[in-house]
Design an enzyme around this catalytic site. Structure first.
Site, PDB file in Angstrom:
ATOM      1  N   LYS A 165       0.202  -2.901  -2.765  1.00  0.00           N
ATOM      2  CA  LYS A 165       1.399  -3.516  -3.358  1.00  0.00           C
ATOM      3  C   LYS A 165       2.688  -3.361  -2.551  1.00  0.00           C
ATOM      4  O   LYS A 165       3.743  -3.074  -3.106  1.00  0.00           O
ATOM      5  CB  LYS A 165       1.658  -2.944  -4.753  1.00  0.00           C
ATOM      6  CG  LYS A 165       0.572  -3.202  -5.757  1.00  0.00           C
ATOM      7  CD  LYS A 165       0.862  -2.502  -7.072  1.00  0.00           C
ATOM      8  CE  LYS A 165       0.651  -1.009  -7.003  1.00  0.00           C
ATOM      9  NZ  LYS A 165       0.607  -0.343  -8.317  1.00  0.00           N
ATOM     10  N   ASP A 220      -1.531   4.451 -13.709  1.00  0.00           N
ATOM     11  CA  ASP A 220      -0.930   3.716 -14.839  1.00  0.00           C
ATOM     12  C   ASP A 220      -1.972   3.195 -15.829  1.00  0.00           C
ATOM     13  O   ASP A 220      -1.709   3.095 -17.029  1.00  0.00           O
ATOM     14  CB  ASP A 220      -0.008   2.576 -14.361  1.00  0.00           C
ATOM     15  CG  ASP A 220      -0.671   1.613 -13.390  1.00  0.00           C
ATOM     16  OD1 ASP A 220      -1.814   1.872 -12.972  1.00  0.00           O
ATOM     17  OD2 ASP A 220      -0.032   0.592 -13.053  1.00  0.00           O
TER      18      ASP A 220
HETATM   19 MG    MG Z   1       3.831  -0.274 -13.718  1.00  0.00          MG
END
Ligand code: MG
Ligand code: ADP
Length: 465
Positions: A165, A200
């Site tokens: 990312k 997450d």
């Molecule tokens: Mg996040």
């Protein structure tokens, strides 16, 4: 004229290459299931890392005390504190702050990134006010949500496998991210212990379970994409540790790195991947997540400008800038319901410097958004369907007389804000599961779930228990 029909041909070809009929989605789901088995069988057995989280118990509701959470994994990082009050008071109070990460820190050094985080965290802790109580003599404890692939060595330690990312900080790869954070906190004079290191997805699963006991899967659809689920510990051949008492282990799939010959990849995807920070990796993520959808649309528009003079005789220079068209702007155009597609016109003007677009042109741009978003949402649904199949939850199971319910906790800005994407995902789930089974499967948006989940796991792994 000829230009228009050339442009139409580009879009028609895109539509064909991106098509995801149910049969194809079933093949994708089956491939996902196969890779899940392979990734659980041995380390390095699959593109799916199927990482062991060391979370063998999800929150019960009994968690008590003041806990902190820190979420690092995208464009922003968040700090949070929650006062947990057990079964009665639940989350008695919570506060959070979001800080955007200066872009140069995303590709700099580990030291600089963690120092920046520790400084912000220390400021946040310094402002702890009314309604938060740390028991006498205790050290503050933190759940660290770190949303990159980590090889965990315990619930509170793990080494970074690679960045994704848009992050790329070479000297952090292979390092224990908790040790890095702890050292940075010490440099700031911040007395705090990291009691849980989670992804997450794991945080979202924990936060989701806290509010609904039927949550067994978590999916992130934000800048990136990933999923986690509850596996039976004895179905994890690569786990050589003691079997947990619960008999369960939460698995962080790292499904962003999934790939399969069944995935409908276009020339645009291939070029985007080749030019990315991580070529050949995160192929599923590059098809379905927020970092990439707008960029795919830009690439299609560029091709139309070059080959069909779609925006006039010259190619608009800004259209050549990678990632200039962000997914939130794509979704704003896609959702434009004004009769003259004013939003599309304004976005083209403001972002790409393209003025005076005709209604016909704007409609074609919406069509492209439609194709790219639908492919992403349908593939994400296929991924979830694959996970449910692996769990045996793609059929109706009776638990006594009651039908067993399955809840998928979903979080991330893409899911939250891109309504077309969210609805397409949901309708595709129904298409794959069938009407009857889909009535037993729900997707729940877990807002803040990941932060609260990390705090909850920090509580259940506190040094004071
Ligand atoms: Mg996040
Ligand atoms: P992260 O994934 O970085 O932790 P979020 O879950 O908040 O953070 O997701 C942010 C991502 O969600 C953005 O990078 C963007 O791709 C996507 N997103 C945010 N807002 C929108 C929107 N309005 N429409 C579509 N996508 C959006």
């Amino acid at each position: 004229g000829g230009r228009w029909s050339k442009a139409e041909a580009v879009v028609r070809e895109l539509e064909e290459r991106c098509s995801t009929p149910a049969g194809k989605l079933r093949q994708v789901a089956d491939a996902m299931t196969v890779e899940m088995h392979a990734g659980l069988a041995s380390e390095g057995g699959s593109k799916l890392k199927m990482l062991i989280s060391y979370v063998d118990n999800l929150p019960t509701g009994d968690e008590k005390g003041l806990f902190y959470a820190l979420d690092l994994g995208g464009t922003n990082f968040r700090v949070m504190r929650v006062q947990l009050g057990g079964k009665e008071a639940r989350v008695a109070k919570q506060e959070s702050e979001e800080v955007s990460i200066p872009p140069h820190l995303m590709t700099g050094s580990s030291h600089e990134l963690f120092d920046f985080i520790a400084v912000e965290l220390a400021k946040f802790v310094a402002n702890e006010g009314e309604g938060f109580h740390l028991s006498d003599g205790r050290q503050r404890e933190l759940g660290f949500t770190f949303s990159f692939p980590v090889r965990q060595t315990s619930i509170s330690s793990g080494t970074l496998i690679k960045w994704t990312k848009g992050f790329s900080i070479e000297d952090a790869v292979g390092e224990d991210v908790v040790a890095e954070l702890t050292k940075a906190m010490e440099r700031q004079g911040l007395d705090m212990r990291v009691s849980a290191l989670v992804n997450d997805t794991i945080g979202t699963l924990a936060g989701g379970r806290y509010v609904n006991k039927d949550v067994v899967v978590a999916v992130i659809l934000g800048t990136g994409s990933n999923a986690a689920y509850v596996e039976r510990a004895h179905a994890i051949p690569k786990w050589h540790g003691l079997l947990p008492k619960s008999g369960e282990m939460v698995i962080n799939m790292e499904w962003g790195n999934f790939r399969s010959s069944h995935l409908p990849l276009t020339e645009y995807d291939q070029a985007m991947d080749a030019e990315s920070l991580n070529p050949g990796e995160q192929i599923f993520e590059k098809l379905i997540s927020g970092m990439y959808l707008g960029e795919i649309v830009r690439r299609v528009l560029l091709r139309m400008a070059e080959e069909a003079a779609f925006f006039g005789d010259t190619v608009p220079p800004k259209l050549r800038i990678p990632f200039i068209l962000r997914t939130p702007d794509m979704s704003a155009m896609h959702h434009d319901s004004s009769p003259d597609l004013k939003v599309v016109g304004n976005k083209l003007r403001d972002i790409l410097g393209i003025t005076n677009t005709s209604l016909k042109t704007r409609k074609m741009i919406i069509k492209i958004c439609d194709i790219v978003a639908a492919r992403g949402a349908r593939l994400a649904a296929a991924g979830i369907f694959g996970v449910l199949k692996k769990m045996g939850r793609d059929t109706i199971i009776r638990d006594g007389g009651e039908k067993q319910r399955t809840v998928v906790a979903v979080d991330g800005g893409l899911y939250e804000h891109y309504t077309f994407f969210r609805e397409c995902l949901k309708s595709t789930m129904t298409e794959l599961l069938g009407e009857d089974v889909s009535e037993t499967v729900a997707m729940e948006h877990s807002n803040d779930g990941s932060g609260i989940g990390a705090a909850l796991l920090s509580a259940s792994h506190s040094q004071y228990l």
